[in-house]
Each structure stands twice: as structure tokens, then as C-alpha cells.
Scaffold this motif. Structure first.
Motif, PDB file in Angstrom:
ATOM      1  N   ILE A  91       0.993  -1.162   0.066  1.00  0.00           N
ATOM      2  CA  ILE A  91       0.036  -0.104   0.065  1.00  0.00           C
ATOM      3  C   ILE A  91       1.033   1.236  -0.169  1.00  0.00           C
ATOM      4  CG2 ILE A  91      -1.660   1.426   1.276  1.00  0.00           C
ATOM      5  CD1 ILE A  91      -2.765  -1.476   2.468  1.00  0.00           C
ATOM      6  N   VAL A  92       1.795   1.479   1.033  1.00  0.00           N
ATOM      7  CA  VAL A  92       2.585   2.486   0.954  1.00  0.00           C
ATOM      8  C   VAL A  92       3.472   2.695  -0.341  1.00  0.00           C
ATOM      9  CG1 VAL A  92       4.734   3.526   2.257  1.00  0.00           C
ATOM     10  CG2 VAL A  92       3.201   2.590   3.395  1.00  0.00           C
ATOM     11  N   ARG A  93       3.880   1.776  -0.922  1.00  0.00           N
ATOM     12  CA  ARG A  93       4.770   1.852  -1.986  1.00  0.00           C
ATOM     13  C   ARG A  93       3.785   2.103  -3.428  1.00  0.00           C
ATOM     14  NH1 ARG A  93       9.559  -2.427  -0.862  1.00  0.00           N
ATOM     15  NH2 ARG A  93      10.592  -1.072   0.666  1.00  0.00           N
ATOM     16  N   ASN A  94       2.549   1.944  -3.504  1.00  0.00           N
ATOM     17  CA  ASN A  94       1.817   1.940  -4.750  1.00  0.00           C
ATOM     18  C   ASN A  94       0.697   2.990  -4.538  1.00  0.00           C
ATOM     19  OD1 ASN A  94       2.978  -0.195  -6.566  1.00  0.00           O
ATOM     20  ND2 ASN A  94       2.719  -1.300  -4.651  1.00  0.00           N
ATOM     21  N   VAL A  95       0.061   3.261  -3.405  1.00  0.00           N
ATOM     22  CA  VAL A  95      -1.091   4.287  -3.141  1.00  0.00           C
ATOM     23  C   VAL A  95      -0.489   5.464  -2.910  1.00  0.00           C
ATOM     24  CG1 VAL A  95      -3.091   4.605  -1.861  1.00  0.00           C
ATOM     25  CG2 VAL A  95      -2.528   2.317  -2.445  1.00  0.00           C
ATOM     26  N   GLY A  97       0.375   9.007  -1.397  1.00  0.00           N
ATOM     27  CA  GLY A  97       0.015   9.641  -0.072  1.00  0.00           C
ATOM     28  C   GLY A  97       0.073   8.640   0.921  1.00  0.00           C
ATOM     29  N   ALA A  98       0.120   7.596   0.898  1.00  0.00           N
ATOM     30  CA  ALA A  98      -0.033   6.396   1.879  1.00  0.00           C
ATOM     31  C   ALA A  98       1.234   6.494   2.702  1.00  0.00           C
ATOM     32  CB  ALA A  98      -0.486   4.927   1.508  1.00  0.00           C
ATOM     33  N   LEU A 112      -3.620   6.572   5.176  1.00  0.00           N
ATOM     34  CA  LEU A 112      -3.950   6.922   3.858  1.00  0.00           C
ATOM     35  C   LEU A 112      -4.048   8.398   3.824  1.00  0.00           C
ATOM     36  CD1 LEU A 112      -6.656   4.373   2.629  1.00  0.00           C
ATOM     37  CD2 LEU A 112      -4.406   4.089   2.487  1.00  0.00           C
ATOM     38  N   GLU A 113      -4.091   9.215   2.865  1.00  0.00           N
ATOM     39  CA  GLU A 113      -4.029  10.387   2.357  1.00  0.00           C
ATOM     40  C   GLU A 113      -5.408  11.271   2.973  1.00  0.00           C
ATOM     41  OE1 GLU A 113      -2.396  13.092  -1.272  1.00  0.00           O
ATOM     42  OE2 GLU A 113      -4.128  11.766  -1.882  1.00  0.00           O
ATOM     43  N   SER A 114      -6.549  10.260   2.911  1.00  0.00           N
ATOM     44  CA  SER A 114      -7.789  10.871   3.700  1.00  0.00           C
ATOM     45  C   SER A 114      -7.610  10.853   4.978  1.00  0.00           C
ATOM     46  CB  SER A 114      -8.891   9.817   3.368  1.00  0.00           C
ATOM     47  OG  SER A 114      -8.520   8.511   3.678  1.00  0.00           O
TER      48      SER A 114
END
Length: 145
Positions: A91-95, A97-98, A112-114
Motif C-alpha cells: 500500500i505504501v509503495r503503490n498508493v 499519499g499512503a 492513507l491520504e484521507s
């Protein structure tokens, strides 16, 4: 009424942060790399022919593996922990803002960015024990936000 021992009892200290939280505060990049290692998971799935390349596709491949790790009750929680850390790494490497956050008690989560926090280790342990939630599904939901 002045009772001296109550004054000490009332002055509660904040607990010291866990060693992982303290290390994350000093060197977030180093801890991020440490969290991405997932040595047990990588060794077990490599033996099954799955290459963990930190992509969402690798999560789908993990979801398709027969759960042979459930045969070893002693290793199962460690395998699940690594699965959760690997999910967080993907998740951190592909999303966009994560990023990782380490709670004061030492529990790593992905933010997450949200602002939503994903307890990836909990999801990884649940996945290892019961097969749900699927790691690829957790990733897909994170990528949608």
C-alpha cells in the motif's frame, strides 16, 4: 483535605513509547525498510513459487496460495504478522499519499491520504488464520480512497 500519597497517585505519567515507535521517530525511512523485510513470509511463499515484488499483483498471488502455514500453530501468528506488514508495504509503495505510522504502543498502521488508518497487521493475522479479508481486497479498498 491534603493527602500526600494521592498527589503522587494522580500524577500519572505517559507511558514511554515502544522501542519501535521511538526508532520510527528518529529514523522513519529505516523503520519503513525494516517493516518491508517480512523474512518469514518471503521465505515461505518463495518456496511455493511466488515472488513478492511489492506489487498489488503479488497480493493476489498470496490470496491464491493453499494455506499450508495454518499447519504450524506456533508459526501462524508470525506469518500473519509478516503478511500484514507486506500488505502495508504494498500500500505504501503503490498508493499515493499512503505512509506508515507507529502507535506509541508499537503497533504499525498505514495512513492513507484521507487520514484513514489501516490496521494492516490485524488484517494480515486474520487473513493467515481465516483467509479473510483477502489482502488484495484490502489493497483495492485503500487504492480507491
Amino acid at each position: 483535605m491534603n493527602i500526600p500519597f494521592l498527589d503522587h497517585w494522580r500524577k500519572r505519567r505517559e507511558p514511554d513509547p515502544s522501542p519501535l515507535a521511538a526508532a520510527f521517530g528518529r529514523d522513519p525511512e529505516g523503520v519503513t525498510e525494516l517493516l518491508a523485510e517480512c523474512e518469514l513470509l518471503r521465505a515461505r511463499v518463495e518456496a511455493a513459487g511466488v515472488a513478492l515484488d511489492d506489487t498489488p499483483r503479488s497480493l493476489q498471488e498470496l490470496d491464491q496460495l493453499p494455506p499450508r502455514w495454518r499447519d504450524d500453530a506456533e508459526e501462524l501468528p508470525w506469518f500473519g504478522n509478516d503478511a500484514g506488514l507486506y500488505l502495508g508495504t504494498v500500500i505504501v509503495r503503490n498508493v499515493p499519499g499512503a505512509h506508515w505510522r507507529v502507535w506509541p504502543n508499537g503497533g504499525p498502521v498505514v495512513v492513507l491520504e484521507s487520514g484513514r488508518e489501516i490496521p494492516v497487521v490485524e488484517y494480515g493475522v486474520e487473513w493467515a488464520m481465516a483467509g479473510a479479508p483477502q489482502l488484495s481486497q484490502v489493497y483495492a479498498e485503500a487504492a480507491e480512497e
